[in-house]
Design an enzyme around this catalytic site. Structure first.
Site, mmCIF file in Angstrom:
data_model
loop_
_atom_site.group_PDB
_atom_site.id
_atom_site.type_symbol
_atom_site.label_atom_id
_atom_site.label_comp_id
_atom_site.label_asym_id
_atom_site.label_seq_id
_atom_site.Cartn_x
_atom_site.Cartn_y
_atom_site.Cartn_z
ATOM 1 N N LYS A 2 0.841 -1.201 0.000
ATOM 2 C CA LYS A 2 0.000 0.000 0.000
ATOM 3 C C LYS A 2 0.874 1.248 0.000
ATOM 4 O O LYS A 2 0.653 2.189 -0.776
ATOM 5 C CB LYS A 2 -0.924 0.002 1.230
ATOM 6 C CG LYS A 2 -2.084 -0.957 1.083
ATOM 7 C CD LYS A 2 -2.829 -1.193 2.389
ATOM 8 C CE LYS A 2 -3.877 -2.289 2.185
ATOM 9 N NZ LYS A 2 -4.473 -2.796 3.410
ATOM 10 N N GLN A 56 -5.012 -1.362 9.633
ATOM 11 C CA GLN A 56 -4.937 -2.702 9.049
ATOM 12 C C GLN A 56 -5.570 -3.741 9.979
ATOM 13 O O GLN A 56 -5.227 -3.815 11.160
ATOM 14 C CB GLN A 56 -3.457 -3.052 8.776
ATOM 15 C CG GLN A 56 -3.232 -4.368 8.095
ATOM 16 C CD GLN A 56 -3.750 -4.400 6.657
ATOM 17 O OE1 GLN A 56 -3.538 -3.464 5.878
ATOM 18 N NE2 GLN A 56 -4.455 -5.467 6.302
ATOM 19 N N ASP A 114 -11.340 2.765 3.959
ATOM 20 C CA ASP A 114 -11.738 1.355 3.875
ATOM 21 C C ASP A 114 -13.258 1.217 3.810
ATOM 22 O O ASP A 114 -13.779 0.149 3.474
ATOM 23 C CB ASP A 114 -11.241 0.595 5.120
ATOM 24 C CG ASP A 114 -10.089 -0.348 4.798
ATOM 25 O OD1 ASP A 114 -9.893 -0.650 3.607
ATOM 26 O OD2 ASP A 114 -9.411 -0.787 5.741
#
Ligand code: NAD
Length: 296
Positions: A54, A98, A121
């Site tokens: 990422k 995460q 997200d």
């Protein structure tokens, strides 16, 4: 019949190009550099690989990448304090924590402490509600990638029968919402679904998001259907291992009209859509035009 292969790698590259072009315009016209902060708690090896990828791709499209690596025993208070700092940092437009988090941390609490406008997200309860009610939101990256591939293949999804296998909060449920938003007729199948093969046989679109290697064989697939395989499963392959999806590719490719391979299908789309969400978030935060075709 041999299905068309939907090339997620090439599609993801085209999204990154669009993102990079928009980032360049934001910098030149508005002096804005979109920034993505990624928070990793602990040393889960798979998460470390994701976070590294990422960060690398964020920089490649011209955005700023901020990585925060915290010890596995970080307290909830310390993690919430970091999220709060990132929420208030104007150079950060997207925040990703995460998952999975270590067991002592409450994932829902942490995710819901992210500013919804920076929740790239799309897991914050506000974004879930906005998506469910058809309002502008941050859309979860993996289902967004699947939607983009389906729109590209079909043009309109209106009236098509779609079956989503899996009802997780990160893939199955938002995928179903997105398909519904595009006027498909949607069935969500899961571990308690009766006669799953028959349910799948009625589908023009099958999205498999289960996490069980090759569980969907070709004879469940309606001839000509489009198969989107979200599964990523590592299985033994002689002395080594290999990645397979939730669909038995060898038999499904003979029946489907189009199919995503694993690897090289849905996988590369996820980070590309994360970058797309970050540039979208930066545009919304600054009241400037968002790029077209990069959100739902
Ligand atoms: P999950 O474990 O949270 O959910 C799995 C779902 O499958 C559940 O809703 C369950 O009801 C359903 N299920 C389980 N057994 C079933 C059965 N026998 N029949 C029908 N349904 C069944 O998983 P997830 O997080 O949604 O991920 C699913 C898969 O997608 C995994 O392989 C994961 O690695 C992969 N994934 C890939 C990406 C990507 O970027 N490509 C992103 C997220 C997840």
């Amino acid at each position: 019949m041999t299905a068309i292969l939907i090339d997620g790698k090439a599609f993801a590259a085209s999204i990154r190009e669009k993102v990079a072009a928009h980032v360049a315009r934001l910098k030149a016209d508005h002096d804005i550099t979109p920034g993505l902060a990624v928070v990793l708690v602990g040393e889960d090896p798979a998460s470390q690989v994701y976070v590294r990828n990422k960060g690398k791709q964020t920089v490649e499209v011209g955005m700023a990448s901020f990585e925060h690596r915290l010890d596995a025993d970080t307290s909830e208070a310390d993690l919430l304090a970091l999220v709060d700092r990132l929420n208030n940092d104007p150079s950060v437009h997207g925040i990703l924590v995460q998952l999975p988090l270590p067991d002592h941390l409450d994932s829902d609490l942490v995710i819901n402490s992210i500013d919804p406008a920076k929740d790239v997200d799309g897991f914050h309860i506000s974004n879930v509600g906005l998506l469910g009610t058809g309002q502008k939101s941050m859309v979860p990256c993996t289902p967004l990638g699947c939607l983009m591939m389906l729109r590209d293949h079909y043009g309109s999804l209106s009236g098509l029968n779609a079956v989503v296998i899996g009802r997780s909060n990160i893939v199955g449920k938002p995928m179903a919402q997105l398909l519904l938003g595009d006027s498909a007729t949607v069935t969500i199948a899961h571990s308690r679904t009766k006669d799953l093969p028959d349910v799948v046989r009625g589908a023009d679109i099958v999205v498999a998001a289960v996490g069980r290697p090759e569980m969907v064989p070709g004879d469940w697939i309606k001839p000509g259907a489009t198969v989107i395989d979200v599964g990523i499963n590592r299985v033994p392959n002689g002395e080594k291992t290999k990645l397979v999806g939730d669909v038995d590719f060898a038999s499904a490719v003979e029946v489907a009209g189009a199919i995503t391979p694993v690897p090289g299908g849905v996988g590369p789309m996820t980070i590309a859509c994360l970058l797309a969400n970050t540039v979208t978030a930066a545009c919304r935060a600054n009241g400037v035009d968002e790029p077209e075709g990069l959100t739902a």
